[in-house]
Write an enzyme that holds these catalytic residues in place. Sequence first.
Site, PDB file in Angstrom:
ATOM      1  CD  GLU A   3      10.575  -9.843   4.052  1.00 50.05           C
ATOM      2  OE1 GLU A   3      10.082  -9.583   5.179  1.00 50.05           O
ATOM      3  OE2 GLU A   3      11.779 -10.023   3.872  1.00 50.05           O
ATOM      4  CB  THR A  62       5.345 -15.837   5.304  1.00 50.62           C
ATOM      5  OG1 THR A  62       6.524 -15.267   5.884  1.00 50.62           O
ATOM      6  CG2 THR A  62       5.680 -16.339   3.909  1.00 50.62           C
ATOM      7  CG  ASP A  63       4.139 -11.064   9.244  1.00 52.48           C
ATOM      8  OD1 ASP A  63       3.629 -10.814   8.121  1.00 52.48           O
ATOM      9  OD2 ASP A  63       4.540 -10.176  10.027  1.00 52.48           O
ATOM     10  N   GLY A 109      12.950   0.271   6.998  1.00 54.68           N
ATOM     11  CA  GLY A 109      12.361  -1.063   7.042  1.00 54.68           C
ATOM     12  C   GLY A 109      13.064  -1.954   8.050  1.00 54.68           C
ATOM     13  CG  LEU A 110      16.667  -1.770   9.039  1.00 52.05           C
ATOM     14  CD1 LEU A 110      18.054  -1.188   9.276  1.00 52.05           C
ATOM     15  CD2 LEU A 110      16.780  -3.228   8.572  1.00 52.05           C
ATOM     16  CB  SER A 111      11.232  -3.282  12.948  1.00 55.55           C
ATOM     17  OG  SER A 111      10.655  -4.049  11.936  1.00 55.55           O
ATOM     18  CB  SER A 112      12.783   2.613  13.911  1.00 52.79           C
ATOM     19  OG  SER A 112      11.873   3.147  12.976  1.00 52.79           O
ATOM     20  CG  ASP A 118       8.068  -5.918  11.683  1.00 58.80           C
ATOM     21  OD1 ASP A 118       8.544  -6.900  11.092  1.00 58.80           O
ATOM     22  OD2 ASP A 118       7.496  -4.972  11.101  1.00 58.80           O
ATOM     23  CE1 TYR A 158       3.168  -5.661   5.257  1.00 54.97           C
ATOM     24  CE2 TYR A 158       0.941  -5.334   6.082  1.00 54.97           C
ATOM     25  CZ  TYR A 158       2.163  -5.962   6.167  1.00 54.97           C
ATOM     26  OH  TYR A 158       2.387  -6.892   7.142  1.00 54.97           O
TER      27      TYR A 158
END
Length: 385
Positions: free
Chosen positions: A36, A38-39, A128-131, A177, A226
Amino acid sequence: MTATLQTRIDTAFAQHFGHAPTLHVRAPGRVNLIGEHTDYNDGFVLPCAIDFETRIAVGPRSDRQVRICACDYGDAIDQFDLDAPIAPRPDAQWANYVRGVVQVLLAKGLALGGMDMAIAGNVPQGAGLSSSASLEVAVGQAFNALHNSELLTPTDIALAAQKAENSFVGVNCGIMDQLISACGQADHALLIDCRSLTTQAVPVPAGLAVMIVHSHVQRGLVGSEYNTRRQQCEAAAAHYGVKALRDIDVARLERDAAGLDAVVLRRARHIVTENQRTLDAAQALATGDLQRLGQLMAASHDSMRDDFAITVPPIDHLVAILQAAIGPQGGARMTGGGFGGCVVALLPEALVPTARAAVAAQYRAPNGDAATVYVCHASAGVGVV
Ligand code: GLA
């Protein structure tokens, strides 16, 4: 669920555009198993695409107009001209994901033509599921498939979608994502190296459930916090004289910490340790070592709570409930950007009813809502249906 999406977009398409679509595309949402924040530090992530998606019915037009019907927003319509400057719409955020991707593809020099689109999705929004990533990637694929004979690779589409999110929508996200929505593989998680963008498919063992539990905690601070975390990570990388925190290990982190702000050091420690946990977790998943996987997920959650400070007490409680129900047979942690949203648990399918019952009995969101449980399957990335 999918049949419903298909029916909804086909019905809306015929009703609003007066002809039938020639093509359908789909792109999934995602859940991150570990890795998390880390990207954007050039590090490692281990997400899988899920069987919730955005689907678009597509048809060509002979002019240079793009017309879009958003089935999830009361069939709201957006329309713009490919030859005029494309501006964001302050009144319709959903439209900006489409406009942003189109602008980026045009800037890339892709030959785009007019298009009618009807869009619907079943990725839970605000969870937070990247819709939004699934929408961006699906739009990229619509233009890629209809006008460009699939000239773009899935990675190209992901990069265009991320650029749209960064520069047009204004969210400074990393690549995870969009890349997993584009490149996901059925029954596999992907270990992604966010520097080279190479991926390694890691099979999800048969009989292991991917359970997503939506806390219903509003993700209020997510945008500003963020960006603060990103800045802190950049400050830490500058302190160590490296391009990104990917380039240091724990020994170096501690050895050369003198002079670094204590909070920034904690943020950096999360990233450095999380990169190693993610590599270790990919190994544990591949060998079916669920106990080790559970330990790594627990350590990841603790690190997000104590060093990166992105969890909230109700989420910590939800994770503890799941960890107690699962024991050494898997694990649980918060997933995604933080400050609310979802928890992910990996556990034997046979334990799902026990975990569900524990959550139902012991968890309530601050507003009194019960959690929502989704048991998902690792799914394929973007494609033509
Ligand atoms: C959000 C961002 C991703 C990633 C995660 C945290 O989902 O869009 O790029 O940074 O947060 O891991």
